[in-house]
Design an enzyme around this catalytic site. Sequence first.
Site, short mmCIF file in Angstrom:
data_model
loop_
_atom_site.label_atom_id
_atom_site.label_comp_id
_atom_site.label_asym_id
_atom_site.label_seq_id
_atom_site.Cartn_x
_atom_site.Cartn_y
_atom_site.Cartn_z
N ASP A 124 -11.34 2.56 -3.02
CA ASP A 124 -11.58 1.29 -2.47
C ASP A 124 -13.08 1.07 -3.01
O ASP A 124 -13.89 1.84 -3.03
CB ASP A 124 -11.36 1.31 -1.07
CG ASP A 124 -10.17 1.44 -0.37
OD1 ASP A 124 -9.12 1.50 -1.11
OD2 ASP A 124 -10.10 1.10 0.73
N ASP A 180 0.74 -1.09 -0.14
CA ASP A 180 -0.06 -0.05 -0.05
C ASP A 180 0.78 1.30 -0.06
O ASP A 180 2.02 1.23 0.18
CB ASP A 180 -0.79 0.09 1.37
CG ASP A 180 -2.21 0.65 1.03
OD1 ASP A 180 -2.37 1.47 0.02
OD2 ASP A 180 -3.20 0.27 1.67
#
Length: 561
Positions: free
Chosen positions: A243, A170
């Site tokens: 997301d 990430d």
Amino acid sequence: MPPRPRAALPCLTAAALLALALVPAPAAAEPTATWDAPLALTPPMGWNNWAHYMCDIDEAKVVANADALVSTGLAAKGYDTVTVDDCWMLKERDAEGNLVTDTVKFPHGMAWLGEYLHAKGLKFGIYEDAGSLTCERYPGSGSPEGGGPDHYARDARLFASWKVDYVKMDGCNLWVPPGKTKEQAYRDAYNSVARALRDSGRPMVLSASAPAYFQQGEWGGSDWHKVLDWVGETGQLWREGRDIKVYAPNAPATSRWSSVLGNYGYNRWLGRYAGPGNWNDPDFLIAGAPGLTDAESRSQVGLWAMMAAPFILSSDVSALTPGGLAALGNTRLIGLDQDPLGRQGAVVSSNATFEVLARPLANGDRAVAVLNRSGSPRDVSVPLADVGLPPACVADAEDLWTGRRTEVVDALTGRLGAHDTAVWRLTPRGCAEAVPTGQINGLGAKCADGASTSGVGSVVLGTCTAGADQRWTLGGGGRLKLAGECLTARAGGLVELADCAPGRQAGQSWSHRRDGTLVEETGGQCLTAPAAPATPDAPAERLRLTACGDHQVDQAWSLPV
Ligand code: GAL
């Protein structure tokens, strides 16, 4: 670079060979790739806990979902990589600087988990962050805020020692040193991550989240385009944006459909970056999970398959709806997603109701999908010519949901429920190769349009309508054709539609570069979108040629395939 591991070729006697043959195969299905073999030649498939469990994760849940992948048959169909997302570790490294597994959550530790998964024929994925802290503020691999040594190599070695096969890196909390741009800092960090993984000696797929930290709206800004241009040198797949909406245990019925459409929306223009070993990742499959109807679940699977997107479930696998499970386990759809050509599909046409996509496949077939965005059932009719099949083409059309085959002479037809998506695989017969046909999209995800203009032959950027005046074909010699005419460079930086000259003609030959630019070959200038009109009623300005810049958003174009 570390020395290549040398293959040991011991001299074996017949007895030794027999003894070897009798030894049961090791339980762990070790990856067969050598460390420099290409990874992820087709989009990765598997499961990740995040969109269902978020930080409420532990060994029992991971094991239960891994077991469910096997018992549902999904693992055997390719969903094989089980990834533990954020929150698996303690908040501090140990005295040596290693990450520490939270053994309250994972009592047997990560090496055990890897062994467990491998013994089931699955692969092991883990989450880390290229910044100083993960998004949930656990230790990241990157330099601390303010500068200092990173842990990329140490963490990669640790993951290799746990026999990790896939790392989701990430990009939260990434330190930008003074004198560097944010984009340079991410580039350096992800290059270091990639190097560290290579140097660990174990092949590990890298999911790089860098682009997601630069996304602004559906068409993005210049830095987003820059990052998308280099991220494939570091990882095999990358998250480019928002997301997918996570499951809400307190409000499980909350619809997640608009989130599916949103992620589809930003991913559909990025096909130029995809190919074997490099995949755009619009985030998890939540098909069959709370928040989507059966039709919406089919749509996510169908659209993701058309876009050669990673097929990574993020749900409670044992609780998938029967309809969702059927969509996810449909081997014809999986085969489409995993097509070895690895070409991402592109948009043929779009308006408020329908979205039509086409995707060329390795064996010469062509996949076509139609999404019904509307809230009611609709009749669908897609002429074969609109999806690039030459005149007089007959196609065997396989409905990928049902496997039913029909012969189609003029148009694909059917009735589509609200939010459902039809997907066909066309095998053209007795005709020339299909021609890339569809929208050319630019700034603001708008459509290059050859009719809604003030000047004859001029081309503007307009709202996408699915009309014929937005249906371009890519001809030989770099031609961009609309209704039989060629996009042509004129003096003074103008472009317009004009008769196509024979052969490769100055002013009518365009090359599409990886950065999205459309370069007119004679003058070397770039097709440029006009700025948005000052008021909604102001006449649309024409497309022009200007000097090519560095990842300018008004010079990026998405083309039909
Ligand atoms: C986000 C990421 C999610 C999940 C989460 C964990 O940045 O997009 O997929 O990994 O971090 O904190």
